[in-house]
Enzyme design. Structure first.
Site, PDB file in Angstrom:
ATOM      1  N   ASP A 170       0.845  -1.199   0.000  1.00 44.14           N
ATOM      2  CA  ASP A 170       0.000   0.000   0.000  1.00 44.14           C
ATOM      3  C   ASP A 170       0.880   1.249   0.000  1.00 44.14           C
ATOM      4  O   ASP A 170       2.040   1.203   0.420  1.00 44.14           O
ATOM      5  CB  ASP A 170      -0.887   0.016   1.255  1.00 44.14           C
TER       6      ASP A 170
HETATM    7  N1  URA Z   1      -1.339  -5.907   3.872  1.00 42.72           N
HETATM    8  C1  URA Z   1      -1.817  -4.650   3.854  1.00 42.72           C
HETATM    9  O1  URA Z   1      -2.874  -4.349   4.383  1.00 42.72           O
HETATM   10  N2  URA Z   1      -1.080  -3.722   3.203  1.00 42.72           N
HETATM   11  C2  URA Z   1       0.093  -3.980   2.606  1.00 42.72           C
HETATM   12  O2  URA Z   1       0.718  -3.073   2.042  1.00 42.72           O
HETATM   13  C3  URA Z   1       0.570  -5.298   2.643  1.00 42.72           C
HETATM   14  C4  URA Z   1      -0.173  -6.255   3.283  1.00 42.72           C
END
Ligand code: URA
Length: 236
Positions: A103
């Site tokens: 993310d």
């Molecule tokens: N899980 C999440 O919620 N975000 C990420 O970036 C990776 C795994």
């Protein structure tokens, strides 16, 4: 053997159209001789290709370990935000991509390459490759969560269930704010955030520390990267 225009475009000398123009303009030399034919085949292993006065070396595959900083998107291009590929300043090829997505606000280990087969091996749920994260959670994390995460969590809805595979949760510190490590073998959209949100808790900070045999080099600060070593690549 590879077409001269493809060679130049893959090495980021320009788009396919641009490099064809450079070739026709007589700006390219192969082994010292000007070549004006974009279709000409060159042996990328031994022939020397020069654009104006710069030698363009051919590299088939590139592998970089990036410590992704928050605020950068896991994509190859984006109209608004800086991408993880933009951070790899020393890249030679124009077709690098991140292996999986973190993310925008997640930090940590991201492999950047153009090796599609390796990408598939690391991401395919069938291959069960561990992805290990460190996280700070708003709220108390307990042994009941360890058990629930091991059994799988429904991150979908009651009508449209979406169960996660067994995940290994380790509590480092439990309190109003908790610190944990979590290992999952899949990578669904916002997976870890959704796993905690099911029980009303938010992930405050998330960092990936390991993917399979590849561990984030802790000398890399967020935004820094380095090429994988030969040993790291062999282990992958
Ligand atoms: N899980 C999440 O919620 N975000 C990420 O970036 C990776 C795994």
């Amino acid at each position: 053997m590879i077409r001269l225009d493809k060679y130049l475009a893959e090495m980021g000398a320009g788009t396919r159209q641009e490099v064809k123009r450079y070739i026709r303009q007589g700006r390219i030399k192969v082994d010292g001789l000007t070549v004006k034919c974009p279709e000409m085949k060159v042996d990328e292993e031994i022939q020397k290709v020069v654009l104006d006065n710069t030698t363009i070396e051919y590299v088939s595959y590139e592998y970089y370990m990036l410590n992704k900083p928050a605020g950068v998107v896991s994509a190859t291009e984006d109209p608004r935000d800086k991408t993880v590929v933009d951070l790899i300043k020393s890249r030679k090829r124009n077709d690098l991509f991140p292996v999986g997505r973190l993310d925008k606000d997640t930090e940590g280990l991201l492999l950047i390459t153009n090796d599609g087969k390796l990408c598939h091996r690391l991401l395919s749920p069938k291959k069960h490759v561990d992805k290990c994260y460190y996280a700070v959670i708003d709220g108390r994390v307990t042994e009941a969560d360890v058990k629930a995460f091991r059994e799988g969590i429904n991150i979908g809805t009651l009508d449209d269930e979406e169960w996660t595979r067994p995940a290994e949760l380790k509590i480092i510190e439990s309190g109003n704010i908790s610190r944990i490590r979590l290992t999952i073998q899949e990578g669904r959209y916002h997976q870890i955030k959704r796993m905690f949100r099911v029980s009303g808790r938010e992930v405050r900070y998330l960092k990936r520390e390991r993917m399979g045999t590849l561990t984030l080099d802790d000398s890399l600060k967020p935004g820094q990267y380095r090429a994988l070593t030969k040993e790291e690549l062999e282990r992958l």
